[in-house]
Design a protein around this motif. Structure first.
Motif, PDB file in Angstrom:
ATOM      1  N   LEU A 138       0.835  -1.208   0.000  1.00  0.00           N
ATOM      2  CA  LEU A 138       0.000   0.000   0.000  1.00  0.00           C
ATOM      3  C   LEU A 138       0.867   1.255   0.000  1.00  0.00           C
ATOM      4  N   ALA A 139       1.971   1.221   0.749  1.00  0.00           N
ATOM      5  CA  ALA A 139       2.892   2.365   0.756  1.00  0.00           C
ATOM      6  C   ALA A 139       3.524   2.555  -0.618  1.00  0.00           C
ATOM      7  N   THR A 140       3.909   1.461  -1.250  1.00  0.00           N
ATOM      8  CA  THR A 140       4.529   1.534  -2.568  1.00  0.00           C
ATOM      9  C   THR A 140       3.578   2.127  -3.596  1.00  0.00           C
ATOM     10  N   CYS A 141       2.299   1.774  -3.513  1.00  0.00           N
ATOM     11  CA  CYS A 141       1.312   2.338  -4.440  1.00  0.00           C
ATOM     12  C   CYS A 141       1.268   3.858  -4.322  1.00  0.00           C
ATOM     13  N   VAL A 142       1.287   4.359  -3.098  1.00  0.00           N
ATOM     14  CA  VAL A 142       1.284   5.810  -2.879  1.00  0.00           C
ATOM     15  C   VAL A 142       2.586   6.435  -3.383  1.00  0.00           C
ATOM     16  N   GLN A 143       3.697   5.799  -3.086  1.00  0.00           N
ATOM     17  CA  GLN A 143       4.997   6.341  -3.470  1.00  0.00           C
ATOM     18  C   GLN A 143       5.190   6.337  -4.984  1.00  0.00           C
ATOM     19  N   LEU A 144       4.643   5.337  -5.661  1.00  0.00           N
ATOM     20  CA  LEU A 144       4.776   5.278  -7.111  1.00  0.00           C
ATOM     21  C   LEU A 144       3.921   6.336  -7.806  1.00  0.00           C
ATOM     22  N   GLU A 145       2.785   6.670  -7.214  1.00  0.00           N
ATOM     23  CA  GLU A 145       1.983   7.755  -7.776  1.00  0.00           C
ATOM     24  C   GLU A 145       2.781   9.059  -7.771  1.00  0.00           C
ATOM     25  N   GLU A 146       3.523   9.272  -6.720  1.00  0.00           N
ATOM     26  CA  GLU A 146       4.383  10.451  -6.629  1.00  0.00           C
ATOM     27  C   GLU A 146       5.537  10.349  -7.624  1.00  0.00           C
ATOM     28  N   ALA A 147       6.158   9.176  -7.704  1.00  0.00           N
ATOM     29  CA  ALA A 147       7.312   9.000  -8.585  1.00  0.00           C
ATOM     30  C   ALA A 147       6.934   9.125 -10.053  1.00  0.00           C
ATOM     31  N   ALA A 148       5.698   8.785 -10.400  1.00  0.00           N
ATOM     32  CA  ALA A 148       5.252   8.866 -11.792  1.00  0.00           C
ATOM     33  C   ALA A 148       5.107  10.297 -12.277  1.00  0.00           C
ATOM     34  N   ARG A 149       5.252  11.266 -11.377  1.00  0.00           N
ATOM     35  CA  ARG A 149       5.151  12.678 -11.744  1.00  0.00           C
ATOM     36  C   ARG A 149       6.533  13.340 -11.815  1.00  0.00           C
ATOM     37  N   VAL A 150       7.583  12.566 -11.679  1.00  0.00           N
ATOM     38  CA  VAL A 150       8.936  13.117 -11.662  1.00  0.00           C
ATOM     39  C   VAL A 150       9.253  13.790 -13.001  1.00  0.00           C
ATOM     40  N   ALA A 151      10.096  14.804 -12.973  1.00  0.00           N
ATOM     41  CA  ALA A 151      10.370  15.614 -14.164  1.00  0.00           C
ATOM     42  C   ALA A 151      11.223  14.897 -15.204  1.00  0.00           C
ATOM     43  N   TYR A 152      11.876  13.794 -14.842  1.00  0.00           N
ATOM     44  CA  TYR A 152      12.653  13.033 -15.823  1.00  0.00           C
ATOM     45  C   TYR A 152      11.724  12.032 -16.490  1.00  0.00           C
ATOM     46  N   ALA A 156       9.593   8.623 -15.150  1.00  0.00           N
ATOM     47  CA  ALA A 156       8.142   8.714 -14.926  1.00  0.00           C
ATOM     48  C   ALA A 156       7.419   7.635 -15.723  1.00  0.00           C
ATOM     49  N   ASP A 157       7.841   7.410 -16.976  1.00  0.00           N
ATOM     50  CA  ASP A 157       7.220   6.372 -17.801  1.00  0.00           C
ATOM     51  C   ASP A 157       7.441   4.986 -17.201  1.00  0.00           C
ATOM     52  N   ALA A 158       8.664   4.741 -16.709  1.00  0.00           N
ATOM     53  CA  ALA A 158       8.965   3.447 -16.096  1.00  0.00           C
ATOM     54  C   ALA A 158       8.097   3.218 -14.869  1.00  0.00           C
ATOM     55  N   MET A 159       7.927   4.239 -14.044  1.00  0.00           N
ATOM     56  CA  MET A 159       7.132   4.107 -12.837  1.00  0.00           C
ATOM     57  C   MET A 159       5.658   3.846 -13.158  1.00  0.00           C
ATOM     58  N   ARG A 160       5.160   4.477 -14.210  1.00  0.00           N
ATOM     59  CA  ARG A 160       3.769   4.222 -14.602  1.00  0.00           C
ATOM     60  C   ARG A 160       3.588   2.788 -15.085  1.00  0.00           C
ATOM     61  N   GLY A 161       4.620   2.222 -15.704  1.00  0.00           N
ATOM     62  CA  GLY A 161       4.540   0.828 -16.125  1.00  0.00           C
ATOM     63  C   GLY A 161       4.651  -0.149 -14.972  1.00  0.00           C
ATOM     64  N   ILE A 162       5.410   0.218 -13.961  1.00  0.00           N
ATOM     65  CA  ILE A 162       5.619  -0.645 -12.795  1.00  0.00           C
ATOM     66  C   ILE A 162       4.419  -0.622 -11.849  1.00  0.00           C
ATOM     67  N   ALA A 163       3.758   0.513 -11.736  1.00  0.00           N
ATOM     68  CA  ALA A 163       2.703   0.702 -10.729  1.00  0.00           C
ATOM     69  C   ALA A 163       1.612  -0.366 -10.754  1.00  0.00           C
ATOM     70  N   PRO A 164       1.046  -0.763 -11.910  1.00  0.00           N
ATOM     71  CA  PRO A 164      -0.017  -1.774 -11.887  1.00  0.00           C
ATOM     72  C   PRO A 164       0.453  -3.118 -11.333  1.00  0.00           C
ATOM     73  N   ARG A 165       1.701  -3.478 -11.588  1.00  0.00           N
ATOM     74  CA  ARG A 165       2.199  -4.753 -11.079  1.00  0.00           C
ATOM     75  C   ARG A 165       2.438  -4.686  -9.572  1.00  0.00           C
ATOM     76  N   GLU A 166       2.920  -3.541  -9.085  1.00  0.00           N
ATOM     77  CA  GLU A 166       3.081  -3.399  -7.642  1.00  0.00           C
ATOM     78  C   GLU A 166       1.717  -3.398  -6.944  1.00  0.00           C
ATOM     79  N   ARG A 167       0.719  -2.807  -7.587  1.00  0.00           N
ATOM     80  CA  ARG A 167      -0.627  -2.852  -7.019  1.00  0.00           C
ATOM     81  C   ARG A 167      -1.127  -4.292  -6.959  1.00  0.00           C
ATOM     82  N   ARG A 168      -0.833  -5.070  -7.972  1.00  0.00           N
ATOM     83  CA  ARG A 168      -1.248  -6.475  -7.964  1.00  0.00           C
ATOM     84  C   ARG A 168      -0.536  -7.251  -6.862  1.00  0.00           C
ATOM     85  N   HIS A 169       0.723  -6.922  -6.586  1.00  0.00           N
ATOM     86  CA  HIS A 169       1.424  -7.562  -5.472  1.00  0.00           C
ATOM     87  C   HIS A 169       0.673  -7.309  -4.163  1.00  0.00           C
TER      88      HIS A 169
END
Length: 247
Positions: A138-152, A156-169
């Motif tokens: 649950l913490a990772t889901c919140v942290q990835l939402e923040e990371a997906a907005r990073v200026a690089y 940001a694209d990598a984090m958006r791709g990772i987020a659904p799998r971390e949510r499934r975990h």
């Protein structure tokens, strides 16, 4: 427009050559924390595979171990574009190393190991592993939402791709927790919640961080630590209550 103003106004960087030196240092620090945490999380959860009570649980644990390692590799590839020696990096630390359960660890790097402090603690048995997976998931889901907005943008694209799998975990953890609390494992699960709650909470960092303002100016952060922690606490309390558990 000066680069500082560009980033402060939501500007995006798309390649290593566009990244100013100060931003580069903080960006690499952010990426190394993610990579180290995923490698440590994968290595630490590997033992849970053989502690799983059934085939369904073994498959879920194996998936988590595999995909966390894959997530680390995805971001390490981005670090390589900045000159990181990936082969040397992968061997830099014993990712399965843990400290005694009662050790007090500051929420800071331990030497060159940039994993979040929560990943320095060992798992004890299947129920303990499931509870940690739920709370940290649950913490990772919140942290990835923040990371997906990073200026690089590549990160940001990598984090958006990772987020659904971390949510499934996290969802796999909730399914496992449901089976535990439906049986006779509620007391053990509650004890695990008491242990892991403060350690997962610490992964968000201190409130009122001076470093946050610096990172926000670089476009690497958007919400302060205390706001992210509050979102996690609300989600975690609701998830635990659904299984008869309390924070």
């Amino acid at each position: 427009m000066p680069m500082a103003d560009y980033l402060a106004r939501g500007g995006v960087l798309t390649a290593p050559g566009n990244v100013p030196p100060r931003v580069r240092a903080e960006l690499l620090r952010l990426m190394s924390s993610f990579v180290d945490s995923e490698l440590a999380g994968s290595a630490g959860f590997a033992d849970a595979i053989n502690r799983a009570p059934g085939i369904k649980e073994r498959i879920a644990a194996s998936r988590i171990v595999l995909e966390k390692a894959d997530h680390a590799e995805r971001v390490l590839v981005l670090m390589a574009e900045f000159g990181t020696d990936t082969g040397r990096y992968e061997r830099a630390h014993d990712w399965s190393a843990r400290v005694p359960r009662d050790t007090e660890i500051a929420a800071a790097r331990q030497g060159g190991d940039a994993r979040l402090s929560v990943f320095h603690y060992p798992l004890e048995g299947w129920t303990d592993a499931v509870v940690m997976n739920v709370l940290m998931g649950l913490a990772t889901c919140v942290q990835l939402e923040e990371a997906a907005r990073v200026a690089y943008q590549p990160l940001a694209d990598a984090m958006r791709g990772i987020a659904p799998r971390e949510r499934r975990h996290m969802e796999l953890g909730l399914e496992g927790l449901g089976r535990i609390t439906a049986g006779e494992g509620t007391d053990a699960a509650q004890a695990a919640v008491r242990y892991w709650w403060p350690r997962v909470a610490a992964s968000f960092g201190p409130a009122g961080s001076d470093r946050f303002e610096r990172l926000r100016a670089m476009g690497l952060r958007h919400e302060p630590n205390e706001a992210l922690r509050a979102r996690w606490e609300a989600a975690a309390r609701a998830a635990l209550a659904g299984h008869g558990l309390a924070a």
